[in-house]
Motif scaffolding. Structure first.
Motif, PDB file in Angstrom:
ATOM      1  N   GLN A   1     -26.049  80.242  28.520  1.00  0.00           N
ATOM      2  CA  GLN A   1     -24.920  79.687  27.787  1.00  0.00           C
ATOM      3  C   GLN A   1     -23.591  80.298  28.227  1.00  0.00           C
ATOM      4  OE1 GLN A   1     -26.445  80.277  23.662  1.00  0.00           O
ATOM      5  NE2 GLN A   1     -26.316  78.055  23.491  1.00  0.00           N
TER       6      GLN A   1
ATOM      7  N   PRO B   1     -21.853  79.737  34.369  1.00  0.00           N
ATOM      8  CA  PRO B   1     -21.430  78.397  34.794  1.00  0.00           C
ATOM      9  C   PRO B   1     -22.630  77.471  34.918  1.00  0.00           C
ATOM     10  CG  PRO B   1     -21.432  79.903  36.652  1.00  0.00           C
ATOM     11  CD  PRO B   1     -21.697  80.741  35.438  1.00  0.00           C
ATOM     12  N   PRO B   2     -22.403  76.139  34.905  1.00  0.00           N
ATOM     13  CA  PRO B   2     -23.508  75.170  34.930  1.00  0.00           C
ATOM     14  C   PRO B   2     -24.471  75.378  36.097  1.00  0.00           C
ATOM     15  CG  PRO B   2     -21.447  74.067  34.418  1.00  0.00           C
ATOM     16  CD  PRO B   2     -21.096  75.470  34.773  1.00  0.00           C
ATOM     17  N   GLU B   3     -23.946  75.791  37.247  1.00  0.00           N
ATOM     18  CA  GLU B   3     -24.826  75.929  38.405  1.00  0.00           C
ATOM     19  C   GLU B   3     -25.836  77.066  38.253  1.00  0.00           C
ATOM     20  OE1 GLU B   3     -20.807  77.869  39.550  1.00  0.00           O
ATOM     21  OE2 GLU B   3     -21.538  76.108  38.457  1.00  0.00           O
ATOM     22  N   ARG B   4     -25.580  77.993  37.311  1.00  0.00           N
ATOM     23  CA  ARG B   4     -26.548  79.065  37.077  1.00  0.00           C
ATOM     24  C   ARG B   4     -27.293  78.889  35.757  1.00  0.00           C
ATOM     25  NH1 ARG B   4     -22.472  82.450  39.444  1.00  0.00           N
ATOM     26  NH2 ARG B   4     -21.803  83.294  37.436  1.00  0.00           N
ATOM     27  N   ALA B   5     -26.824  77.990  34.907  1.00  0.00           N
ATOM     28  CA  ALA B   5     -27.472  77.781  33.609  1.00  0.00           C
ATOM     29  C   ALA B   5     -28.920  77.360  33.781  1.00  0.00           C
ATOM     30  CB  ALA B   5     -26.710  76.740  32.795  1.00  0.00           C
ATOM     31  N   ALA B   6     -29.173  76.462  34.743  1.00  0.00           N
ATOM     32  CA  ALA B   6     -30.540  75.979  34.957  1.00  0.00           C
ATOM     33  C   ALA B   6     -31.460  77.121  35.361  1.00  0.00           C
ATOM     34  CB  ALA B   6     -30.540  74.886  36.027  1.00  0.00           C
TER      35      ALA B   6
ATOM     36  N   SER C   1     -34.069  71.199  28.714  1.00  0.00           N
ATOM     37  CA  SER C   1     -33.445  70.483  29.839  1.00  0.00           C
ATOM     38  C   SER C   1     -33.785  71.110  31.185  1.00  0.00           C
ATOM     39  CB  SER C   1     -31.922  70.464  29.669  1.00  0.00           C
ATOM     40  OG  SER C   1     -31.556  69.747  28.513  1.00  0.00           O
ATOM     41  N   HIS C   2     -34.409  72.285  31.145  1.00  0.00           N
ATOM     42  CA  HIS C   2     -34.683  72.996  32.396  1.00  0.00           C
ATOM     43  C   HIS C   2     -36.112  73.549  32.393  1.00  0.00           C
ATOM     44  CE1 HIS C   2     -30.472  72.618  33.436  1.00  0.00           C
ATOM     45  NE2 HIS C   2     -30.149  73.123  32.257  1.00  0.00           N
TER      46      HIS C   2
ATOM     47  N   LEU D   1     -30.992  73.170  25.600  1.00  0.00           N
ATOM     48  CA  LEU D   1     -30.746  73.791  26.896  1.00  0.00           C
ATOM     49  C   LEU D   1     -32.062  74.195  27.548  1.00  0.00           C
ATOM     50  CD1 LEU D   1     -28.845  75.046  29.020  1.00  0.00           C
ATOM     51  CD2 LEU D   1     -28.748  77.102  27.580  1.00  0.00           C
TER      52      LEU D   1
ATOM     53  N   GLU E   1     -22.290  87.018  30.792  1.00  0.00           N
ATOM     54  CA  GLU E   1     -23.479  86.620  31.543  1.00  0.00           C
ATOM     55  C   GLU E   1     -24.170  87.841  32.145  1.00  0.00           C
ATOM     56  OE1 GLU E   1     -24.716  83.789  35.360  1.00  0.00           O
ATOM     57  OE2 GLU E   1     -22.627  84.320  34.992  1.00  0.00           O
TER      58      GLU E   1
END
Length: 332
Positions: A245, A248-253, A298-299, A295, A220
């Motif tokens: 990708q 973690p999910p909380e930073r993916a957005a 979705s954001h 992905l 990342e």
């Protein structure tokens, strides 16, 4: 190294016409690139122009522009496009550092920490490919690829004449990756980003190595650094999606939204690339691009036209159906 000695020697040793230097530049001539650069010319470059106002090497294979050449432009603030090679353009900054740039998708790598060192490395490297008449030697295989030993010698010549240039470190790392020598390649890539923190290509390769090793946090971070180094919007968007990708999910957005902002046309680019891959029968790589597309969609940042986003999602749905059909056919 004495001032531009390798170039002087090449002009003396090669037959007339293989290399063609320009006449010395005047003070008025020197004002042109300085204005386009928006800064005083680096001393090494100014001294070169005072000796030769541009030069053609190996029968126009490589050009360093004269001050009157219309291709001598400023492609970005603080950058001057000083030449052209078969591998891309040459950009110089106000410090005199020369970078090789494929302008179709700019991703600069330092190919000369000074212009003098760039000349030394380039003349040594090209002499491995071209004879004294400027004709290509027998250095390619049946498919037109450069022979492995010649590639290695070119890398060695580059590193010998300019150890601080990231281009030659990345080239050697790529050869090691082809031979599955991953730890050695990683060490060279780390060296490349140490000498050239903006070496996006090296950072992208490092991110891929970290991902393969399951080091998601390092992947990342490397992807974010690669994105920050990117000149091209599409490349920056792609590397931010890499970060999304890997993280973690909380930073993916956050990363996916940043990818959209960096390149608002990235979703359509992914759709077109995936469709092209499907037409070529590469279902697996098309599916990989579809994952990145979903992905991204979705954001989507607030404020984007609903109709445009809806159309993109329809296209993504069509692509998903095509992928399922190809998978069903493959199973059958």
């Amino acid at each position: 190294m004495a001032f531009h000695d390798p170039l002087r020697q090449a002009l003396h040793n090669y037959p007339i016409g293989v290399h063609s230097p320009g006449a010395p530049a005047s003070a008025a001539d020197l004002s042109v690139p300085a204005q386009r650069l928006g800064a005083p010319l680096p001393q090494d470059y100014a001294d070169f122009l005072r000796s030769w106002n541009g030069v053609s090497l190996f029968q126009d294979l490589i050009l360093v522009f004269s001050t009157s050449d219309p291709d001598l432009t400023s492609p970005a603030p603080g950058r001057l496009r000083i030449g052209q090679t078969p591998d891309g353009a040459l950009w110089m900054d106000a410090a005199g550092v020369v970078r090789l740039v494929d302008e179709a998708g700019p991703d600069p790598l330092v190919s000369g920490t000074t212009l003098s060192r760039w000349f030394a490395a380039t003349l040594a490297r090209e002499a491995l490919l071209l004879d004294r008449q400027g004709e290509f030697r027998e250095v390619f295989d049946e498919e037109g690829a450069l022979l492995g030993p010649v590639r290695k010698r070119r890398v060695q010549a580059g590193r010998k004449h300019d150890p601080g240039a990231s281009l030659y470190l990345v080239e050697e790392a790529e050869m090691l990756l082809e031979g599955h020598q991953f730890p050695q390649a990683q060490a060279l890539l780390l060296q490349a980003v140490e000498v050239d923190p903006g070496a996006g290509a090296a950072l992208e390769l490092l991110a891929a190595l970290y991902r393969d090793a399951g080091k998601q946090a390092e992947a990342e971070t490397a992807s974010l650094r690669a994105a920050a180094a990117s000149v091209a919007p599409a490349l920056r968007g792609s590397r931010l999606l890499d970060a999304a990708q890997a993280g973690p999910p909380e930073r993916a957005a956050k990363h996916a939204a940043a990818a959209w902002a960096a390149d608002p046309g990235h979703a359509l680019l992914l759709i077109n690339q995936a469709q092209e891959l499907l037409s070529e029968g590469d279902r697996d790589e098309a599916a990989h691009l579809q994952e990145r597309l979903l992905l991204l969609l979705s954001h989507v940042p607030a404020g984007e036209p609903a109709a445009d986003i809806g159309h993109l999602r329809e296209q993504a749905g069509e692509l998903e159906r095509d992928l399922r059909t190809r998978e069903a056919l493959r199973v059958v």
